[in-house]
Design an enzyme around this catalytic site. Structure first.
Site, PDB file in Angstrom:
ATOM      1  N   PRO A   2      79.910  -3.867  20.193  1.00  0.00           N
ATOM      2  CA  PRO A   2      79.620  -4.437  21.525  1.00  0.00           C
ATOM      3  C   PRO A   2      80.893  -4.628  22.346  1.00  0.00           C
ATOM      4  CG  PRO A   2      78.578  -5.724  19.778  1.00  0.00           C
ATOM      5  CD  PRO A   2      79.509  -4.758  19.113  1.00  0.00           C
ATOM      6  N   GLU A   3      80.849  -4.183  23.591  1.00  0.00           N
ATOM      7  CA  GLU A   3      81.960  -4.367  24.521  1.00  0.00           C
ATOM      8  C   GLU A   3      81.487  -5.293  25.645  1.00  0.00           C
ATOM      9  OE1 GLU A   3      83.803  -0.587  25.542  1.00  0.00           O
ATOM     10  OE2 GLU A   3      83.046   0.329  23.718  1.00  0.00           O
ATOM     11  N   HIS A  96      70.351  -9.116   6.745  1.00  0.00           N
ATOM     12  CA  HIS A  96      71.708  -9.468   7.185  1.00  0.00           C
ATOM     13  C   HIS A  96      71.735 -10.672   8.122  1.00  0.00           C
ATOM     14  CE1 HIS A  96      72.524  -5.620   5.372  1.00  0.00           C
ATOM     15  NE2 HIS A  96      71.801  -4.998   6.277  1.00  0.00           N
ATOM     16  N   ARG A 115      77.854  -5.942   8.840  1.00  0.00           N
ATOM     17  CA  ARG A 115      79.202  -5.735   8.298  1.00  0.00           C
ATOM     18  C   ARG A 115      80.030  -7.018   8.237  1.00  0.00           C
ATOM     19  NH1 ARG A 115      81.994  -0.312  10.058  1.00  0.00           N
ATOM     20  NH2 ARG A 115      83.312  -1.056   8.360  1.00  0.00           N
ATOM     21  N   ARG A 158     105.325   0.321  30.153  1.00  0.00           N
ATOM     22  CA  ARG A 158     104.585   0.549  28.900  1.00  0.00           C
ATOM     23  C   ARG A 158     104.549   2.047  28.591  1.00  0.00           C
ATOM     24  NH1 ARG A 158     103.223  -4.100  26.565  1.00  0.00           N
ATOM     25  NH2 ARG A 158     103.268  -5.742  28.109  1.00  0.00           N
TER      26      ARG A 158
END
Ligand SMILES: [Zn+2]
Length: 285
Positions: A2-3, A96, A115, A158
């Site tokens: 998920p973002e 889960h 996970r 950078r």
């Protein structure tokens, strides 16, 4: 994983059911979720708390809590990491299941995470929240602070590839592998281009590309590639609208040339090398 758009989707779906409600009881079934804090202590802290607001910062879901007679708010920060999810009123506990929260009334929230990389942390007071986030999150996209000038200050000097720069949560909060690829394609910038070498025009296009990719993701209620689910178990639809991400060999939506898969910073990366020309090897001045 998920973002920002996926977490924002969860936030929008949960907030109407959570805000103004009291947490009646909590069962944390996996101590890893609250590590290093003792799950018994987190359960006790959450029990009886009123959820005032549900907000988001980067990929963190933030519950602002208030107990009776308390002056300073507490915050529950949930990070879904790889495979975490929050379900509202599932008929049964799915496999889960790692935690169960019972709200006043009949509704309940179940945290699932195959996970087990997801986390839940308690923070105390506005100062505690801001100090925690300040060291972890950079500028928040979709806010007035996310300007080309701000991006230029962050990128200056950078040498890292721009994709690595955009993925760094301490630079730009909330962008992960999907939305980085989509944003760089929209901006016409090759992911290997050094962040500090971008021109003003490229930085402006990058800002706009990040904003547009994230907005499209939110509009589609997130992307479901593997585990991401809405609070009712439904899937997002952004995976059907990807411009380049996971589209290796398929035609670029802009020029028709096949999309290529390369590796940048260890992440599978999708690019149209006609629309996003590969940088010539140069050194920073
Ligand atoms: Zn193209």
């Amino acid at each position: 994983m998920p973002e920002l758009p996926e977490v924002e989707t969860i936030r929008r779906q949960l907030a109407p059911h959570l805000e103004g409600r009291t947490i009646r009881s909590v069962e944390i079934l996996d101590a890893r979720w609250t590590r290093p804090e003792d799950p018994a202590r987190v359960q006790a802290e959450l029990r009886g708390a009123l959820v005032e607001r549900v907000t988001r910062a980067g990929k963190y879901l933030i519950w602002r809590l208030c107990g009776e007679g308390e002056l300073a708010p507490r915050y529950l920060l949930i990070h879904l990491r790889m495979t975490g999810g929050l379900l509202l009123d599932p008929a049964i506990d799915p496999p889960h299941t790692r935690a169960r929260l019972q709200l006043d009334g009949t509704q309940r929230i179940v945290y699932v995470d195959p996970r087990r990389f997801g986390t839940a942390h308690l923070l105390y007071g506005d100062g505690g929240l801001h100090a925690y986030l300040a060291t972890r999150l950079g500028v928040e996209p979709l806010t007035p602070q996310f300007t080309t000038a701000h991006l230029r200050r962050l990128a200056r000097g950078r040498r890292a590839p721009v994709k690595v720069f955009v993925l760094d949560q301490r630079q730009v909060a909330g962008v992960g592998n999907i939305y980085a690829d989509e944003a760089l394609f929209r901006a016409g910038i090759h992911p290997l281009r050094a962040a500090g070498m971008l021109t003003g025009a490229q930085l402006a296009r990058l800002r706009d590309g990040i904003e547009a990719a994230l907005a499209a993701g939110i509009e589609a209620k997130g992307a479901t590639i593997d585990d991401f689910r809405h609070v009712d178990g439904a899937r997002g639809s952004f995976q059907d609208r990807f411009l380049v991400h996971r589209r290796a060999g398929q035609p670029c939506p802009s020029c028709g040339r096949p999309v290529r898969k390369i590796v940048v910073g260890g992440r599978g990366t999708y690019v149209c090398e006609r629309c996003q020309p590969r940088p010539r090897v140069r050194r920073l001045p």
